[in-house]
Design a protein around this motif. Sequence first.
Motif, PDB file in Angstrom:
ATOM      1  N   SER A  88      67.249  44.225  29.841  1.00 33.32           N
ATOM      2  CA  SER A  88      68.595  43.755  30.182  1.00 33.32           C
ATOM      3  C   SER A  88      69.597  44.893  30.072  1.00 33.32           C
ATOM      4  O   SER A  88      70.511  45.015  30.893  1.00 33.32           O
ATOM      5  N   ALA A  89      69.431  45.775  29.082  1.00 33.92           N
ATOM      6  CA  ALA A  89      70.346  46.907  28.903  1.00 33.92           C
ATOM      7  C   ALA A  89      70.321  47.820  30.125  1.00 33.92           C
ATOM      8  O   ALA A  89      71.372  48.287  30.595  1.00 33.92           O
ATOM      9  N   ASP A  90      69.126  48.074  30.666  1.00 41.31           N
ATOM     10  CA  ASP A  90      69.018  48.915  31.855  1.00 41.31           C
ATOM     11  C   ASP A  90      69.609  48.231  33.087  1.00 41.31           C
ATOM     12  O   ASP A  90      70.185  48.895  33.962  1.00 41.31           O
ATOM     13  N   PHE A  92      72.127  46.058  33.020  1.00 39.35           N
ATOM     14  CA  PHE A  92      73.584  46.129  32.864  1.00 39.35           C
ATOM     15  C   PHE A  92      74.083  47.538  33.189  1.00 39.35           C
ATOM     16  O   PHE A  92      75.134  47.707  33.808  1.00 39.35           O
ATOM     17  N   ALA A  93      73.317  48.549  32.778  1.00 41.35           N
ATOM     18  CA  ALA A  93      73.671  49.932  33.079  1.00 41.35           C
ATOM     19  C   ALA A  93      73.614  50.192  34.584  1.00 41.35           C
ATOM     20  O   ALA A  93      74.414  50.972  35.119  1.00 41.35           O
ATOM     21  N   GLY A  94      72.687  49.520  35.273  1.00 42.88           N
ATOM     22  CA  GLY A  94      72.580  49.649  36.725  1.00 42.88           C
ATOM     23  C   GLY A  94      73.802  49.119  37.442  1.00 42.88           C
ATOM     24  O   GLY A  94      74.205  49.646  38.486  1.00 42.88           O
ATOM     25  N   ASN A 113      76.854  49.127  36.034  1.00 43.80           N
ATOM     26  CA  ASN A 113      77.911  50.095  35.723  1.00 43.80           C
ATOM     27  C   ASN A 113      77.789  51.376  36.533  1.00 43.80           C
ATOM     28  O   ASN A 113      78.795  51.982  36.915  1.00 43.80           O
ATOM     29  N   SER A 114      76.551  51.806  36.813  1.00 43.65           N
ATOM     30  CA  SER A 114      76.345  53.051  37.552  1.00 43.65           C
ATOM     31  C   SER A 114      76.497  52.870  39.063  1.00 43.65           C
ATOM     32  O   SER A 114      76.686  53.837  39.791  1.00 43.65           O
ATOM     33  N   GLN A 143      76.372  40.141  34.885  1.00 39.63           N
ATOM     34  CA  GLN A 143      77.544  40.124  34.002  1.00 39.63           C
ATOM     35  C   GLN A 143      77.618  38.815  33.223  1.00 39.63           C
ATOM     36  O   GLN A 143      78.014  38.798  32.052  1.00 39.63           O
ATOM     37  N   GLU A 189      75.046  39.181  30.490  1.00 36.56           N
ATOM     38  CA  GLU A 189      75.526  40.082  29.446  1.00 36.56           C
ATOM     39  C   GLU A 189      76.479  39.368  28.495  1.00 36.56           C
ATOM     40  O   GLU A 189      76.377  39.495  27.273  1.00 36.56           O
TER      41      GLU A 189
END
Length: 201
Positions: free
Chosen positions: A167-169, A171-173, A175-176, A189, A192
């Motif tokens: 899930s962290a990756d 969410f980072a995807g 953001n990036s 979102q 999250e």
Amino acid sequence: MIKPTYQQNDIKIHKKETCYQGFFRMSKITLQHKMFNGQWGPVISRELFQRGEAAAVLLYDPKLDVVVLTEQIRIGALNYDHPWQFEIVAGMIEPGLTPEEVAIKEAKEESGAEIQQLIPISRYLSSSGGCDEVLHVFMAEVDSSNIEGVHGVAHESEDIKITKVSSADAFAGVNSGIISNAATIIALQWLELRLLKQRHS
């Protein structure tokens, strides 16, 4: 509570014309609508891209904290940074089927996942300035250990690869910008915020 100023009966439809009919439809609508001064506005014409309704479902494995994403080429992203888009499972709602039924069917076709219980996330218009598409977004909890490979319906020329990330990756995807599909962003979102709430309760 926020409330719209006007409703459907504050619009007069004068004419509807079909400009194009293929897999989707393009229509020209001639109409009038109430202005914010209370008067009827002028007669105007607008083109409307008619996609209909679709259902999408975020597949999440709570035991492994893993999100299951699909990857496939998208015609609307040909000139974007990433023509192959990371998305949640999704499909158009055919006549006679509910959003829930389509979410379950598409999960099987696009990932091989067998799901029954759906958690509603959102219902929204994808681009209401010129398109009538409505998205029904859900989440389903899955065991991701056996979800893998390449899927899709052959006669629809689908070529859909499964990608599993934490899930962290995921969410980072968002953001990036590597994840740039609206339904996927909304679902991730939502997840999250849900996980954040669970961890602080």
